[in-house]
Design a protein around this motif. Structure first.
Motif, mmCIF file in Angstrom:
data_model
loop_
_atom_site.group_PDB
_atom_site.id
_atom_site.type_symbol
_atom_site.label_atom_id
_atom_site.label_comp_id
_atom_site.label_asym_id
_atom_site.label_seq_id
_atom_site.Cartn_x
_atom_site.Cartn_y
_atom_site.Cartn_z
ATOM 1 N N ILE A 84 0.842 -1.207 0.000
ATOM 2 C CA ILE A 84 0.000 0.000 0.000
ATOM 3 C C ILE A 84 0.880 1.262 0.000
ATOM 4 N N SER A 85 1.945 1.262 0.798
ATOM 5 C CA SER A 85 2.793 2.463 0.889
ATOM 6 C C SER A 85 3.386 2.815 -0.463
ATOM 7 N N GLY A 86 3.987 1.821 -1.125
ATOM 8 C CA GLY A 86 4.603 2.071 -2.434
ATOM 9 C C GLY A 86 3.571 2.588 -3.427
ATOM 10 N N LEU B 83 9.652 -1.040 -7.516
ATOM 11 C CA LEU B 83 10.201 -2.405 -7.462
ATOM 12 C C LEU B 83 9.418 -3.234 -6.465
ATOM 13 N N GLU B 84 9.003 -4.411 -6.856
ATOM 14 C CA GLU B 84 8.310 -5.295 -5.920
ATOM 15 C C GLU B 84 8.824 -6.708 -6.151
ATOM 16 N N LYS B 85 9.223 -7.361 -5.063
ATOM 17 C CA LYS B 85 9.827 -8.689 -5.238
ATOM 18 C C LYS B 85 8.777 -9.775 -5.476
ATOM 19 N N PRO C 291 -1.429 -8.208 3.720
ATOM 20 C CA PRO C 291 -2.812 -8.114 4.251
ATOM 21 C C PRO C 291 -3.890 -8.136 3.178
ATOM 22 N N TYR C 292 -3.564 -7.653 1.972
ATOM 23 C CA TYR C 292 -4.609 -7.491 0.949
ATOM 24 C C TYR C 292 -4.588 -8.614 -0.089
ATOM 25 N N GLU C 293 -3.678 -9.551 0.114
ATOM 26 C CA GLU C 293 -3.544 -10.681 -0.813
ATOM 27 C C GLU C 293 -4.667 -11.695 -0.588
ATOM 28 N N LEU D 117 -11.189 -5.470 6.691
ATOM 29 C CA LEU D 117 -10.379 -4.337 7.147
ATOM 30 C C LEU D 117 -10.708 -4.134 8.612
ATOM 31 N N ASN D 118 -9.747 -3.621 9.386
ATOM 32 C CA ASN D 118 -10.099 -3.296 10.771
ATOM 33 C C ASN D 118 -10.230 -1.790 10.964
ATOM 34 N N VAL D 119 -10.331 -1.069 9.860
ATOM 35 C CA VAL D 119 -10.573 0.379 9.878
ATOM 36 C C VAL D 119 -11.830 0.599 9.029
ATOM 37 N N GLU E 283 13.809 -7.828 -6.813
ATOM 38 C CA GLU E 283 14.152 -7.546 -5.417
ATOM 39 C C GLU E 283 15.359 -6.616 -5.361
ATOM 40 N N ALA E 284 15.243 -5.550 -4.603
ATOM 41 C CA ALA E 284 16.398 -4.681 -4.363
ATOM 42 C C ALA E 284 17.240 -5.356 -3.295
ATOM 43 N N VAL E 285 18.541 -5.517 -3.557
ATOM 44 C CA VAL E 285 19.368 -6.210 -2.564
ATOM 45 C C VAL E 285 20.425 -5.305 -1.936
ATOM 46 N N ALA F 288 -0.779 2.055 9.521
ATOM 47 C CA ALA F 288 -2.046 1.828 8.817
ATOM 48 C C ALA F 288 -2.332 2.962 7.819
ATOM 49 N N VAL F 289 -3.321 2.728 6.968
ATOM 50 C CA VAL F 289 -3.615 3.645 5.863
ATOM 51 C C VAL F 289 -3.868 5.101 6.319
ATOM 52 N N PRO F 290 -4.630 5.339 7.415
ATOM 53 C CA PRO F 290 -4.862 6.738 7.783
ATOM 54 C C PRO F 290 -3.568 7.534 7.997
HETATM 55 C C1 FAD Z 1 -3.730 -8.815 8.719
HETATM 56 C C2 FAD Z 1 -3.575 -7.358 8.606
HETATM 57 C C3 FAD Z 1 -4.687 -6.556 8.469
HETATM 58 C C4 FAD Z 1 -4.551 -5.182 8.345
HETATM 59 N N1 FAD Z 1 -5.663 -4.437 8.202
HETATM 60 C C5 FAD Z 1 -5.543 -3.099 8.034
HETATM 61 C C6 FAD Z 1 -6.702 -2.280 7.846
HETATM 62 O O1 FAD Z 1 -7.817 -2.734 7.879
HETATM 63 N N2 FAD Z 1 -6.516 -0.954 7.662
HETATM 64 C C7 FAD Z 1 -5.271 -0.395 7.661
HETATM 65 O O2 FAD Z 1 -5.156 0.804 7.470
HETATM 66 N N3 FAD Z 1 -4.163 -1.152 7.864
HETATM 67 C C8 FAD Z 1 -4.271 -2.469 8.048
HETATM 68 N N4 FAD Z 1 -3.158 -3.225 8.250
HETATM 69 C C9 FAD Z 1 -1.851 -2.559 8.330
HETATM 70 C C10 FAD Z 1 -1.054 -2.723 7.047
HETATM 71 O O3 FAD Z 1 0.252 -2.938 7.445
HETATM 72 C C11 FAD Z 1 -1.105 -1.512 6.133
HETATM 73 O O4 FAD Z 1 -2.432 -1.266 5.765
HETATM 74 C C12 FAD Z 1 -0.320 -1.719 4.838
HETATM 75 O O5 FAD Z 1 -0.500 -2.988 4.327
HETATM 76 C C13 FAD Z 1 1.154 -1.456 4.978
HETATM 77 O O6 FAD Z 1 1.665 -1.465 3.676
HETATM 78 P P1 FAD Z 1 3.203 -1.284 3.348
HETATM 79 O O7 FAD Z 1 3.299 -1.076 1.887
HETATM 80 O O8 FAD Z 1 3.796 -0.250 4.221
HETATM 81 O O9 FAD Z 1 3.895 -2.644 3.771
HETATM 82 P P2 FAD Z 1 3.751 -4.115 3.179
HETATM 83 O O10 FAD Z 1 2.351 -4.474 2.943
HETATM 84 O O11 FAD Z 1 4.570 -4.978 4.081
HETATM 85 O O12 FAD Z 1 4.457 -4.032 1.744
HETATM 86 C C14 FAD Z 1 5.851 -3.952 1.569
HETATM 87 C C15 FAD Z 1 6.186 -4.550 0.226
HETATM 88 O O13 FAD Z 1 7.574 -4.393 -0.027
HETATM 89 C C16 FAD Z 1 8.043 -5.542 -0.705
HETATM 90 N N5 FAD Z 1 9.495 -5.621 -0.498
HETATM 91 C C17 FAD Z 1 10.132 -5.797 0.683
HETATM 92 N N6 FAD Z 1 11.463 -5.803 0.484
HETATM 93 C C18 FAD Z 1 11.664 -5.639 -0.838
HETATM 94 C C19 FAD Z 1 12.835 -5.571 -1.636
HETATM 95 N N7 FAD Z 1 14.046 -5.656 -1.100
HETATM 96 N N8 FAD Z 1 12.692 -5.402 -2.971
HETATM 97 C C20 FAD Z 1 11.446 -5.305 -3.531
HETATM 98 N N9 FAD Z 1 10.303 -5.381 -2.807
HETATM 99 C C21 FAD Z 1 10.411 -5.524 -1.474
HETATM 100 C C22 FAD Z 1 7.278 -6.670 -0.060
HETATM 101 O O14 FAD Z 1 7.236 -7.814 -0.880
HETATM 102 C C23 FAD Z 1 5.907 -6.032 0.152
HETATM 103 O O15 FAD Z 1 5.035 -6.304 -0.908
HETATM 104 C C24 FAD Z 1 -3.260 -4.601 8.380
HETATM 105 C C25 FAD Z 1 -2.138 -5.413 8.531
HETATM 106 C C26 FAD Z 1 -2.284 -6.772 8.651
HETATM 107 C C27 FAD Z 1 -1.054 -7.627 8.791
#
Ligand code: FAD
Length: 462
Positions: free
Chosen positions: A11-13, A34-36, A45-47, A55-57, A121-123, A434-436
């Protein structure tokens, strides 16, 4: 042409990329994400394809954009999906939402922005040459680099003997692909952890009609509280602005909890009212105060803050009431496995300090992500840590960074071209996973890397 590389397609990316696509201006940008894993996975979480993984929000707080709070609700309406602002939608629908909006933005993007999505994957990162090194072969040059790598799988328990982790019946993460399909339905399952990952696991087992007994353990044996519709409570973060101790802050919190009860509101509304102020309040605390919070109050705060929807609670509570799951508070001391008897788990019961034993056929680790970057086994993290380009925050919560996500190197320098977002910033912001919160940071970072930086945006719950 400015080269921007985003590592991580969760989600962040995606939110950073979407904010870049929405950025007006006559700037030439070359953005690579880049996504591995699969590019459209959107993080663990969204897979999930399970309808019951919610969602818990609520909808009202899950818009992808901090400047358009109704965006998710409008999308649901447009797609004729039933909801109310307080509904908890299936996470698979949220994934659909993000991908749909992303595809729309790509379709109408400015010709000045070039976007490449790369499954790689970025290494490592060469900070002098400004190159990201990819697994296998190749490298990408950058002017601005963002590490949106999110969370990492849980660590193992710190036991003298960790042989059990090599067992085919031990699952190091609840999100391990194929886990549920590998179960036959009669196994006795032992779950380490009693938080939201455990509740998701129970829901998956329930949907599959699992018949075997389930046991779960955590240090305090506390389960997430349940969301409930309640009268909103007014913002009171300002009252805490002068507090520099955790006790002082909790004193004020208690006062508002009493007030909430008087006006017919609820502790949930008080927690939610505080949430947007938490990064600022966390910043006011010295390390010793943060440490005290983590040691003495974190477990209580987490169960109130990370709540489960009522629909999920109905399932989990019915499992508890019928004895299909038993939960314990305790510390695991030893886990052994034999071919005849399966796993034997020895633990010290928190209340009595007595040594107890349990048996199980399968163990699922639901401990929550590993946040101590000294322990994370990941090529990129290990290489960057070794070079001193990133460093772990002193409380083992994430990486050292500024409030705006600029990564701090081991020599104390704050980078002007390497940033992070979301979970790695927990040591600095606390409330950041989380998303907010992520949507605010994503906008902030998109502005920063394109040189359109404005003062810090405020987090907001509504
Ligand atoms: C079960 C669960 C339910 C949740 N429900 C909610 C919700 O309802 N509402 C909410 O706001 N938040 C929720 N969250 C919080 C959740 O963490 C965030 O919503 C969000 O998924 C965070 O996204 P992110 O991109 O920061 O991290 P991630 O989802 O961890 O994504 C990081 C990505 O980076 C990739 N990556 C890592 N290293 C590398 C590399 N070296 N090279 C290339 N790619 C790489 C990974 O493969 C991954 O896809 C939930 C979390 C969980 C675990």
């Amino acid at each position: 042409m400015k080269n921007i590389v985003i590592i991580g397609g969760g989600i962040s990316g995606y939110l950073i990329l979407m904010n870049l696509l929405r950025t007006p201006g006559a700037q030439r940008l070359n953005v690579v994400l880049l996504e591995k894993e699969r590019l459209d996975r959107l993080g663990v979480p969204y897979e999930t394809t399970e309808e019951a993984h919610l969602l818990n929000v609520p909808v009202s707080n899950m818009s992808a954009f901090s400047d358009d709070k109704n965006h998710f609700a409008d999308w649901l309406l447009k797609n004729a999906i039933d909801f109310t602002p307080l509904s908890f939608m299936p996470r698979k629908i949220y994934r659909q939402y993000i991908l749909d909006i992303f595809n729309h933005l790509m379709k109408y993007k400015s010709e000045l922005i070039n976007v490449s999505m790369l499954q790689a994957e970025a290494v490592d990162v060469d900070m002098e040459g400004k190159n990201v090194l990819l697994n296998g072969a190749g490298q990408l040059s950058f002017d601005q680099l963002i590490m949106a790598t999110g969370t990492f799988p849980p660590g193992h328990l710190a036991l003298k003997n960790n042989d059990y982790t090599h067992s085919a019946n031990y699952f190091p993460s609840a999100w391990q692909p194929g886990l549920m399909d590998s179960l036959k339905g009669l196994e006795e399952i032992f779950i380490i952890g009693t938080g939201l990952t455990m509740t998701d696991t129970i829901i998956s087992l329930h949907k599959r009609g699992h018949k075997g007994k389930v046991t779960a353990i955590s240090r305090h044996g506390l389960m997430p509280a349940v969301h409930k519709k309640c009268i909103p409570y007014p913002c009171f973060g300002e009252d805490m602005r002068k507090q520099v101790t955790i006790l002082g802050m909790f004193g004020i919190l208690k006062k508002h909890l009493k007030q909430a009860a008087i006006i017919g509101s609820d502790w949930r509304a008080v927690t939610d009212a505080l949430r947007p102020h938490i990064p600022q309040l966390w910043n006011q605390l010295a390390e010793v105060e943060r440490k005290a919070f983590i040691e003495h109050l974190r477990h209580r705060w987490e169960v109130c803050r990370h709540r489960m929807p009522e629909e999920c609670a109905l399932i989990v509570h019915s499992w508890l009431a019928t004895g299909k799951i038993t939960m314990y508070a305790g510390r695991i001391r030893q886990i052994s496995e034999s071919a005849e008897a399966g796993f034997c788990i020895t633990y010290i019961q928190e209340k009595t300090q007595l040594i107890k034993q349990l048996k199980a056929d399968v163990i699922i680790n639901c401990m929550g992500p590993l946040t101590d970057y000294n322990l994370i086994v990941h090529d990129l993290i290990r290489n960057l840590m070794q070079k001193g380009v990133i460093c772990a925050d002193p409380l083992g919560l994430g990486l050292q960074c500024s409030a705006e996500g600029a990564l701090i190197q081991q020599d104390g320098r704050v980078s002007d071209c390497f940033y992070t977002i979301g979970a790695p910033a927990k040591g600095t912001l606390w409330e950041t996973t989380a998303v907010p919160e992520i949507r605010v940071q994503a906008k902030q970072l998109a502005d920063r890397v394109t040189g359109m930086h404005k003062p810090l945006l405020q987090y907001s719950n509504s």
